[in-house]
Structures are given as C-alpha cells and as structure tokens.
Design a protein around this motif. Structure first.
Motif, PDB file in Angstrom:
ATOM      1  N   VAL A   1       0.811  -1.213   0.000  1.00 47.40           N
ATOM      2  CA  VAL A   1       0.000   0.000   0.000  1.00 47.40           C
ATOM      3  C   VAL A   1       0.843   1.260   0.000  1.00 47.40           C
ATOM      4  CG1 VAL A   1      -0.165   0.110   2.521  1.00 47.40           C
ATOM      5  CG2 VAL A   1      -1.990   1.100   1.111  1.00 47.40           C
ATOM      6  N   SER A   2       2.070   1.174   0.505  1.00 52.80           N
ATOM      7  CA  SER A   2       2.928   2.359   0.583  1.00 52.80           C
ATOM      8  C   SER A   2       3.696   2.636  -0.706  1.00 52.80           C
ATOM      9  CB  SER A   2       3.928   2.199   1.737  1.00 52.80           C
ATOM     10  OG  SER A   2       4.773   1.078   1.525  1.00 52.80           O
ATOM     11  N   LYS A   3       3.646   1.703  -1.665  1.00 51.06           N
ATOM     12  CA  LYS A   3       4.401   1.866  -2.905  1.00 51.06           C
ATOM     13  C   LYS A   3       3.628   2.721  -3.901  1.00 51.06           C
ATOM     14  CE  LYS A   3       7.017  -2.476  -2.685  1.00 51.06           C
ATOM     15  NZ  LYS A   3       7.295  -3.762  -3.353  1.00 51.06           N
ATOM     16  N   THR A   4       4.385   3.393  -4.759  1.00 51.53           N
ATOM     17  CA  THR A   4       3.793   4.183  -5.828  1.00 51.53           C
ATOM     18  C   THR A   4       3.930   3.415  -7.141  1.00 51.53           C
ATOM     19  OG1 THR A   4       5.863   5.344  -6.326  1.00 51.53           O
ATOM     20  CG2 THR A   4       4.445   6.297  -4.629  1.00 51.53           C
ATOM     21  N   ASN A   5       3.294   3.944  -8.174  1.00 48.75           N
ATOM     22  CA  ASN A   5       3.403   3.312  -9.496  1.00 48.75           C
ATOM     23  C   ASN A   5       4.843   3.297  -9.981  1.00 48.75           C
ATOM     24  OD1 ASN A   5       0.639   3.043  -9.413  1.00 48.75           O
ATOM     25  ND2 ASN A   5       0.250   4.883 -10.612  1.00 48.75           N
ATOM     26  N   GLN A   6       5.577   4.324  -9.636  1.00 49.48           N
ATOM     27  CA  GLN A   6       6.979   4.393 -10.051  1.00 49.48           C
ATOM     28  C   GLN A   6       7.798   3.274  -9.410  1.00 49.48           C
ATOM     29  OE1 GLN A   6       7.567   6.731 -12.319  1.00 49.48           O
ATOM     30  NE2 GLN A   6       9.634   5.985 -12.695  1.00 49.48           N
ATOM     31  N   HIS A   7       7.438   2.909  -8.182  1.00 50.35           N
ATOM     32  CA  HIS A   7       8.129   1.793  -7.524  1.00 50.35           C
ATOM     33  C   HIS A   7       7.945   0.504  -8.323  1.00 50.35           C
ATOM     34  CE1 HIS A   7       7.872   4.166  -3.580  1.00 50.35           C
ATOM     35  NE2 HIS A   7       9.153   4.054  -3.880  1.00 50.35           N
ATOM     36  N   TYR A   8       6.723   0.281  -8.796  1.00 44.39           N
ATOM     37  CA  TYR A   8       6.449  -0.945  -9.541  1.00 44.39           C
ATOM     38  C   TYR A   8       7.190  -0.955 -10.886  1.00 44.39           C
ATOM     39  CZ  TYR A   8       2.717  -1.450  -6.128  1.00 44.39           C
ATOM     40  OH  TYR A   8       2.013  -1.567  -4.960  1.00 44.39           O
ATOM     41  N   ILE A   9       7.333   0.216 -11.507  1.00 45.19           N
ATOM     42  CA  ILE A   9       8.061   0.298 -12.778  1.00 45.19           C
ATOM     43  C   ILE A   9       9.510  -0.160 -12.581  1.00 45.19           C
ATOM     44  CG2 ILE A   9       8.956   1.894 -14.528  1.00 45.19           C
ATOM     45  CD1 ILE A   9       6.402   3.561 -14.081  1.00 45.19           C
ATOM     46  N   TYR A  10      10.141   0.299 -11.500  1.00 47.48           N
ATOM     47  CA  TYR A  10      11.524  -0.106 -11.219  1.00 47.48           C
ATOM     48  C   TYR A  10      11.616  -1.560 -10.745  1.00 47.48           C
ATOM     49  CZ  TYR A  10      12.629   4.871 -11.471  1.00 47.48           C
ATOM     50  OH  TYR A  10      12.785   6.170 -11.894  1.00 47.48           O
ATOM     51  N   GLU A  11      10.518  -2.049 -10.193  1.00 45.71           N
ATOM     52  CA  GLU A  11      10.530  -3.398  -9.618  1.00 45.71           C
ATOM     53  C   GLU A  11      10.415  -4.486 -10.701  1.00 45.71           C
ATOM     54  OE1 GLU A  11       8.244  -5.686  -5.915  1.00 45.71           O
ATOM     55  OE2 GLU A  11       7.816  -3.577  -6.396  1.00 45.71           O
ATOM     56  N   ILE A  12       9.824  -4.155 -11.832  1.00 44.07           N
ATOM     57  CA  ILE A  12       9.670  -5.130 -12.924  1.00 44.07           C
ATOM     58  C   ILE A  12      11.045  -5.386 -13.567  1.00 44.07           C
ATOM     59  CG2 ILE A  12       8.576  -5.584 -15.149  1.00 44.07           C
ATOM     60  CD1 ILE A  12       6.248  -3.823 -14.255  1.00 44.07           C
ATOM     61  N   LYS A  13      11.492  -6.613 -13.491  1.00 40.01           N
ATOM     62  CA  LYS A  13      12.830  -6.951 -13.978  1.00 40.01           C
ATOM     63  C   LYS A  13      12.910  -6.970 -15.502  1.00 40.01           C
ATOM     64  CE  LYS A  13      14.140  -7.511  -9.744  1.00 40.01           C
ATOM     65  NZ  LYS A  13      15.003  -6.503  -9.113  1.00 40.01           N
ATOM     66  N   ASN A  14      11.874  -7.430 -16.150  1.00 31.98           N
ATOM     67  CA  ASN A  14      11.864  -7.476 -17.614  1.00 31.98           C
ATOM     68  C   ASN A  14      11.796  -6.040 -18.148  1.00 31.98           C
ATOM     69  OD1 ASN A  14      10.737  -7.599 -20.396  1.00 31.98           O
ATOM     70  ND2 ASN A  14      10.643  -9.808 -19.988  1.00 31.98           N
ATOM     71  N   GLU A  15      12.816  -5.651 -18.921  1.00 33.02           N
ATOM     72  CA  GLU A  15      12.899  -4.268 -19.377  1.00 33.02           C
ATOM     73  C   GLU A  15      11.739  -3.893 -20.292  1.00 33.02           C
ATOM     74  OE1 GLU A  15      16.677  -3.461 -21.120  1.00 33.02           O
ATOM     75  OE2 GLU A  15      17.808  -3.953 -19.298  1.00 33.02           O
ATOM     76  N   MET A  16      11.337  -4.800 -21.183  1.00 35.58           N
ATOM     77  CA  MET A  16      10.248  -4.493 -22.095  1.00 35.58           C
ATOM     78  C   MET A  16       8.935  -4.351 -21.323  1.00 35.58           C
ATOM     79  SD  MET A  16       8.978  -6.554 -25.489  1.00 35.58           S
ATOM     80  CE  MET A  16       8.472  -7.981 -24.514  1.00 35.58           C
ATOM     81  N   TRP A  17       8.679  -5.232 -20.364  1.00 31.68           N
ATOM     82  CA  TRP A  17       7.475  -5.132 -19.551  1.00 31.68           C
ATOM     83  C   TRP A  17       7.488  -3.818 -18.740  1.00 31.68           C
ATOM     84  CZ3 TRP A  17       7.096 -10.698 -17.052  1.00 31.68           C
ATOM     85  CH2 TRP A  17       6.869 -11.624 -18.074  1.00 31.68           C
ATOM     86  N   SER A  18       8.659  -3.503 -18.213  1.00 33.12           N
ATOM     87  CA  SER A  18       8.784  -2.281 -17.417  1.00 33.12           C
ATOM     88  C   SER A  18       8.489  -1.049 -18.260  1.00 33.12           C
ATOM     89  CB  SER A  18      10.195  -2.190 -16.823  1.00 33.12           C
ATOM     90  OG  SER A  18      10.350  -0.994 -16.090  1.00 33.12           O
ATOM     91  N   ARG A  19       8.978  -1.031 -19.492  1.00 37.27           N
ATOM     92  CA  ARG A  19       8.747   0.113 -20.378  1.00 37.27           C
ATOM     93  C   ARG A  19       7.276   0.227 -20.750  1.00 37.27           C
ATOM     94  NH1 ARG A  19      12.115  -1.249 -23.665  1.00 37.27           N
ATOM     95  NH2 ARG A  19      10.842  -2.111 -25.363  1.00 37.27           N
ATOM     96  N   HIS A  20       6.646  -0.893 -21.067  1.00 37.17           N
ATOM     97  CA  HIS A  20       5.232  -0.873 -21.423  1.00 37.17           C
ATOM     98  C   HIS A  20       4.355  -0.493 -20.215  1.00 37.17           C
ATOM     99  CE1 HIS A  20       5.846  -3.727 -25.126  1.00 37.17           C
ATOM    100  NE2 HIS A  20       6.377  -2.524 -25.280  1.00 37.17           N
ATOM    101  N   PHE A  21       4.714  -0.991 -19.065  1.00 36.53           N
ATOM    102  CA  PHE A  21       3.939  -0.649 -17.867  1.00 36.53           C
ATOM    103  C   PHE A  21       4.094   0.835 -17.520  1.00 36.53           C
ATOM    104  CE2 PHE A  21       3.300  -0.375 -13.233  1.00 36.53           C
ATOM    105  CZ  PHE A  21       2.016  -0.891 -13.153  1.00 36.53           C
ATOM    106  N   GLU A  22       5.256   1.386 -17.829  1.00 36.86           N
ATOM    107  CA  GLU A  22       5.463   2.818 -17.602  1.00 36.86           C
ATOM    108  C   GLU A  22       4.549   3.648 -18.499  1.00 36.86           C
ATOM    109  OE1 GLU A  22       9.151   6.056 -17.382  1.00 36.86           O
ATOM    110  OE2 GLU A  22       9.467   4.055 -18.232  1.00 36.86           O
ATOM    111  N   GLU A  23       4.377   3.215 -19.773  1.00 39.21           N
ATOM    112  CA  GLU A  23       3.473   3.917 -20.682  1.00 39.21           C
ATOM    113  C   GLU A  23       2.029   3.841 -20.184  1.00 39.21           C
ATOM    114  OE1 GLU A  23       4.052   2.124 -24.463  1.00 39.21           O
ATOM    115  OE2 GLU A  23       6.091   2.916 -24.734  1.00 39.21           O
TER     116      GLU A  23
END
Length: 241
Positions: free
Chosen positions: A183-205
């Motif tokens: 609950v304390s995490k932000t969306n930006q935390h999840y973007i950095y937490e995703i190890k797969n770079e392509m998934w992380s980039r798409h989730f950021e969009e």
C-alpha cells in the motif's frame, strides 16, 4: 413663693451633683484596682517553644504526592527489576519508558498507514465487500475486476473503466510475483521493480496514461477508451504469455 422655687432648684442641683460624683468615683475605682489584682503574662520562652514545634510551622512547603508517571516508574524498578529507587534510577527509567512509548506509537502509525485500506477508509454499508473496491488492496481476485470493468463499460464510465483496468494489472502482476504489492508503494516503484525491461517500459506507458486520465482529468470518449484499452490488453498478453 419665689423663695420656695429657689429651694427647689437648689435641691435639684445638689441631687444631680451627688450622682455625678458617684459615677466619677466608680470610674476611678475601676481604673485603679485594689492591690489584690495581679497582671500575668506569658513566660519568656513561650513563643520560642512553639516556633521550634514542627506541628505549628505553617511556612514549610508540603511535598506533593507522587504523580502516576512517577508511581509507574517506581513500581517497575521495585517490582519488576528489584532495583533500589534513587534519583539516578528514576531518571534512567524515565528515558527508557519514553523511548518504549515512542516506538509503540510509531508502530501504531505504521500499522494504520499500512492497513488503511482495510479498516480506515472502508465503507460502512452492510452490502459492501472487499472485492467491490476499485483499487487493488491485495485481497481481490481477477474475477472481481472483470465484473467491475463490465459494469463501468456498460455505464459508459470510461475513466472508471481505466481505473479498474489498471488495478486489474496490479493484481495480475502481484499474483505472478512480477511485483510485490504494498500500500505504501507508488506506481513508479512498480516500474523499477519489474525486472523485464520491455514489460517495465510498457507498464510505464500504461501508468502515464492512467495518471493523465485519472488525475489529469484527461477527457476520454468511447474512441479514446478503445485505443487505451488496447494497451492494457496487449500488456496482459505479454506477461501471461
């Protein structure tokens, strides 16, 4: 006749004079008592005796009774630790208790913040269930978001539909252990937490779209929603394989 009046006036003066002399005599006798009367006074050490008696000392400050805080410290020292009470031990216990109470208060605040979605801001209606929450709280299953999404689309509430779709992605990523929801995490935390770079980039969009629509009041009509929905669908297919 005149002689008789003179005698009467003279008689009156004589009577009045005798009465006055009698009163003056009594007054003088009261001012000068007889020799049998003795004037008595206190002894020389009378006042000194009572000055030294503590029972008559009204200038001494009476000690205040111990406060509840002091009583607690004394009880802990004597009953729990079997330590002799002294000024030093009381001061040390005072510091320890304040530290313990401070840590306890911080723990309560942390629990309230961590679980605020569970019991602080939960609706009070009897017909409300955790799975009805639009925001992901770590409890809902995928079916609850499918139902909420269908309802939002049926009512043409596209902003709500995007909120539900984003929460459904968080639920999916959390269940697949791609992220660890908190609950304390932000969306930006999840973007950095995703190890797969392509998934992380798409989730950021997708997160950027979500912020613009839900917080930037970006207008969404049916056409815009269908284009946005495609991003959510394609990303879900990537992760689920």
């Amino acid at each position: 006749m005149k002689r008789l009046i003179k005698y009467i006036i003279l008689f009156v003066f004589v009577c009045v004079g005798n009465v006055t002399w009698a009163e003056e005599g009594e007054r003088e006798s009261s001012l000068f008592p007889d020799s049998s009367y003795v004037l008595r006074g206190p002894k020389a050490d009378f006042l000194e005796k009572y000055r030294k008696d503590a029972a008559f000392d009204y200038t001494t400050n009476i000690e205040d009774s111990p406060s509840i805080w002091d009583w607690i410290k004394r009880w802990i020292l004597e009953r729990l630790f079997r330590i002799k009470v002294s000024e030093g031990s009381m001061q040390t216990m005072d510091i320890i208790l304040k530290i313990v109470l401070g840590l306890f208060a911080l723990g309560i605040v942390y629990l309230l913040v961590r679980n605020r979605d569970k019991f602080l801001f939960r609706r009070r209606e009897t017909d409300f269930f955790p799975e009805d929450s639009v925001e992901y709280t770590g409890e809902q299953e995928a079916d609850s978001f499918v139902r909420l999404l269908a309802k939002a689309e049926q009512e043409n509430d596209y902003v709500l539909a995007i909120r539900v779709s984003y929460s459904a992605l968080l639920q999916m990523l959390d269940k697949k252990e791609v992220i660890r929801w908190d609950v304390s995490k932000t969306n930006q935390h999840y973007i950095y937490e995703i190890k797969n770079e392509m998934w992380s980039r798409h989730f950021e969009e997708i997160s950027r779209i979500f912020d613009c629509v839900c917080y930037g009041e970006f207008p969404v009509d049916e056409t815009a929603y269908r284009n946005i929905k495609r991003y959510f669908t394609e990303f879900r297919k990537e992760v689920e394989g």
